[in-house]
Design an enzyme around this catalytic site. Structure first.
Site, PDB file in Angstrom:
ATOM      1  N   ASP A   9       0.754  -0.634  -0.138  1.00 43.63           N
ATOM      2  CA  ASP A   9       0.249  -0.236  -0.346  1.00 43.63           C
ATOM      3  C   ASP A   9       0.706   1.037  -0.168  1.00 43.63           C
ATOM      4  O   ASP A   9       2.271   1.154   0.338  1.00 43.63           O
ATOM      5  CB  ASP A   9      -1.069  -0.365   0.577  1.00 43.63           C
ATOM      6  CG  ASP A   9      -2.302  -1.331   1.518  1.00 43.63           C
ATOM      7  OD1 ASP A   9      -2.063  -1.698   0.105  1.00 43.63           O
ATOM      8  OD2 ASP A   9      -2.785  -1.656   2.424  1.00 43.63           O
ATOM      9  N   LYS A  10      -0.275   2.386  -1.140  1.00 41.11           N
ATOM     10  CA  LYS A  10       1.223   3.382  -0.751  1.00 41.11           C
ATOM     11  C   LYS A  10       0.405   4.472   0.079  1.00 41.11           C
ATOM     12  O   LYS A  10      -0.577   5.032   0.147  1.00 41.11           O
ATOM     13  CB  LYS A  10       1.125   4.524  -2.541  1.00 41.11           C
ATOM     14  CG  LYS A  10       1.667   5.551  -1.835  1.00 41.11           C
ATOM     15  CD  LYS A  10       1.803   5.904  -3.674  1.00 41.11           C
ATOM     16  CE  LYS A  10       2.444   7.524  -3.439  1.00 41.11           C
ATOM     17  NZ  LYS A  10       2.373   8.770  -2.801  1.00 41.11           N
ATOM     18  N   LEU A  11       0.821   4.809   1.669  1.00 38.53           N
ATOM     19  CA  LEU A  11      -0.293   5.565   2.565  1.00 38.53           C
ATOM     20  C   LEU A  11       0.020   7.164   2.478  1.00 38.53           C
ATOM     21  O   LEU A  11       1.144   6.802   2.214  1.00 38.53           O
ATOM     22  CB  LEU A  11       0.806   4.520   3.604  1.00 38.53           C
ATOM     23  CG  LEU A  11       0.041   3.154   4.164  1.00 38.53           C
ATOM     24  CD1 LEU A  11       1.193   3.285   5.418  1.00 38.53           C
ATOM     25  CD2 LEU A  11      -1.110   2.487   4.677  1.00 38.53           C
TER      26      LEU A  11
ATOM     27  N   GLY B 129      -2.625   4.460  -3.956  1.00 36.67           N
ATOM     28  CA  GLY B 129      -1.579   4.282  -5.436  1.00 36.67           C
ATOM     29  C   GLY B 129      -0.763   3.725  -4.266  1.00 36.67           C
ATOM     30  O   GLY B 129      -1.416   2.335  -2.803  1.00 36.67           O
TER      31      GLY B 129
END
Length: 636
Positions: free
Chosen positions: A112-114, A268
């Site tokens: 995950d792109k936090l 993203g």
């Protein structure tokens, strides 16, 4: 900030993108990046930021913006012990993805792109430190937050080696639910906490912030091993999976699923080659990239450009193209923006354009794939405006479409119900093509209109008379359209609040006197004043004609010239209150949406000292007041 304001005012970024040059875009990106990284405030959406970056690559591929990471730290900054770069981005582009896959054989970690605040945690000689990313080289020391946020300090104390690990300060969707009435999003909430002075941090809010880790800088290893080590230390680790291979479709599927299932907001996913790599000490890693998906677009062929005059005679282009289906919707029309855009891009029959559905609603052109041989311009007489952007009818006043639109605007502005453009069109076709002619119509006159029966004629007549009975000079100035583009109720109100009798008092002999007076009004420049006074004689003639039929009521200002907020600017943060705004304006003040050196007072929700606007107000020495204090002092 002017470009940011322009973007926010537009219906869609696509609507104004053609008018922005490289300098404009660089300004917008720099300002938004500074706010994003230093205050936690998102001035524009991630999608808008990416669109601007893509456009800048077209206009100026060598822009310094592309070398920047994060944003320079405001206030006290410290040199970071390790480089904290960002990620290269790849869109839903099969060629770009395949090119990367050819360089890195895998397997691959997709995580995950936090969407939080990037940070660095180090332990050296049993001393723990926490930093913000800043510009990648310099950041802020925020070690004081370690005892406040949701992380077990005991776990860190058990690590018996020197380490450097990267993570994200972020609030879960569940935790943010309790704050959604006072903050726009979780990231802004966390940004406010991070940028608060140590003594001002709201401890209850900070306790709802998690620290999720996603990289071990020291000791270095392949990513899957890094994440395993983080778990062994008992720390919270970003969600991830390992893939033997992937393609664009898999990435789109993973992104869609994670946006739905993640307990945190993500913007993203991150794709990383799961082999050991030498960590870069500048720029972005080549062995990883960020994937945000892509807004669906499609190429189509232009059939023709349709030109329609506005109420001001500006010929507005609308592009008809070969029908296409995008996001399960059939499309065949889009805006042509303005005449300059049509000419510069040679848009005409046969041109190939790329179309996007902005926000899955309105279609816009992203770019012209193949221009036509020549632009499709109207076959009527027109002139270019002084800026060379729009074309205007050579004979505005005799154009039937313009007449209908102006009359429709008049009826709408004076509050004449049920007199739509369709009704106005029938009146014009019957010869009632001026405002004086229409307001002098009898009920019998309406009965002569094609399609009007007794009930409709009576209804329209009564609605018109009711609106005319309450017509004041402010409404008439706005509805008349005599002053043209750029003038509306707000500007007329500013004038009449100070000079309520200007229409009766103005003469050509006193023009210079009035010019000086109007230039003293906030927001009025020479161009505005010249345009207003230039049309005043025409409005006076119109006013006299109308006043023979009906009595125009004088303007009565609601503003107290000696009000308690006279010449003050008030900002609300975390809430809106229309009644309070009206009260402040009636007391001579104004309400703004942003804090600046011109702000007189910031009103904030009780306990919200961690908000970005509050912090900025304190930095600028601006007076602040809680919502409850404001209510107690001014509400009776």
């Amino acid at each position: 900030m002017d470009i940011i304001k322009k973007i926010k005012k537009s219906k869609s970024l696509w609507a104004i993108l053609p008018s922005l040059n490289a300098t404009d875009i660089e300004e917008a990106l720099s300002v938004s990046s500074e706010y994003y990284h230093n205050t936690g405030t998102s001035l524009i959406s991630d999608q808008e930021y990416d669109i601007l970056m893509d456009r800048l690559k077209e206009l100026n591929p060598s822009s310094k913006i592309f070398a920047q990471v994060g944003a320079p730290v405001k206030g006290k900054k410290v040199k970071l012990p390790f480089w904290m770069g960002s990620m290269n981005k790849i869109k839903a582009d099969e060629k770009a993805v395949n090119k990367w896959l050819n360089e890195y054989s895998g397997p691959y970690v997709i995580s995950d792109k936090l969407d939080g605040i990037s940070c660095l945690l180090t332990i050296k000689n049993n001393k723990t430190k926490l930093y913000t990313r800043g510009d990648g080289t310099y950041g802020q020391d925020i070690t004081h937050l370690l005892g406040l946020i949701n992380i077990d300090i005991g776990l860190l104390e058990e690590i018996d080696q020197d380490i450097a690990i990267r993570g994200e300060l972020i609030m879960s969707k569940k935790n943010f639910e309790k704050y959604q009435e006072i903050m726009a999003n979780a990231r802004n909430m966390v940004g406010g906490i991070v940028n608060s002075k140590p003594e001002s941090v709201n401890k209850d809010h900070a306790a709802d912030v998690d620290l999720i880790f996603y990289e071990v800088i020291k000791p270095n290893d392949k990513l899957s091993r890094q994440l395993k080590i983080l778990k062994e230390w008992g720390l919270k680790v970003v969600y991830y999976n390992i893939y033997k291979t992937f393609d664009v479709n898999i990435l789109e599927s993973v992104l869609s699923e994670r946006k739905k299932k993640s307990g945190y907001e993500i913007d993203g996913i991150i794709v990383t080659d799961n082999n050991k790599h030498v960590r870069n000490i500048s720029g972005n890693p080549s062995y990883s990239f960020a994937f945000k998906g892509d807004t669906p677009t499609i190429d189509t062929v232009v059939k023709r450009v349709i030109w329609t005059p506005s109420k001001d005679g500006v010929l507005v282009p609308r592009i008809k193209f070969k029908k296409v289906r995008l996001s399960n919707v059939d499309l065949e029309y889009t805006t042509g923006f303005n005449a300059k855009y049509i000419v510069d891009n040679k848009i005409g029959s046969g041109a190939i354009i790329n179309v996007v559905r902005s926000g899955d609603v309105i279609p816009y052109i992203t770019h012209v794939v193949k221009p036509a041989k020549k632009p499709d311009l109207p076959n009527i007489e027109y002139v270019w405006d002084k800026n060379g952007v729009n074309i205007i009818l050579a004979d505005i006043n005799d154009n039937e479409t313009v007449i209908i639109k102006r009359l429709t605007k008049f009826m709408r502005n004076i509050g004449a119900e049920n007199i739509s453009e369709g009704i106005t069109t029938r009146l014009v076709e019957a010869g009632f093509d001026t405002i004086p002619k229409i307001i002098n119509m009898t009920e019998e006159d309406f009965l002569t209109i094609d399609g009007f029966q007794e009930r409709l004629a009576e209804k329209i007549y009564n609605n018109l008379q009711n609106s005319l009975d309450n017509l004041d000079i402010l409404t008439l100035m706005d509805a008349s359209n005599i002053f043209g583009r750029g003038f509306g109720t707000k500007k007329f109100k500013k004038i009449l609040d100070v000079y309520p009798n200007i229409v009766n008092q103005y003469t050509k002999e006193t023009d210079n006197i009035w010019r000086k007076k109007l230039l003293d009004i906030e927001g009025f420049d020479t161009i505005t004043v010249n345009k207003f006074l230039g049309e005043m004689p025409n409005f006076q003639k119109f006013y006299k004609v109308i006043n023979k039929t009906i009595t125009i009521k004088p303007y009565i200002s609601e503003v107290n010239s000696e009000g308690i907020f006279q010449n003050q600017t008030v900002v609300f943060t975390g809430f809106r209150n229309a009644d309070w705004q009206k009260f402040i304006e009636n007391e001579g003040g104004k309400v703004s949406g942003s804090v600046s050196k011109n702000t007189s007072l910031l009103v904030y929700n009780d306990g919200e000292e961690s908000s970005a606007k509050y912090q900025k107000a304190k930095q600028l020495g601006i007076k602040t007041m809680t919502k409850s204090s404001f209510s107690k002092k001014f509400e009776k």
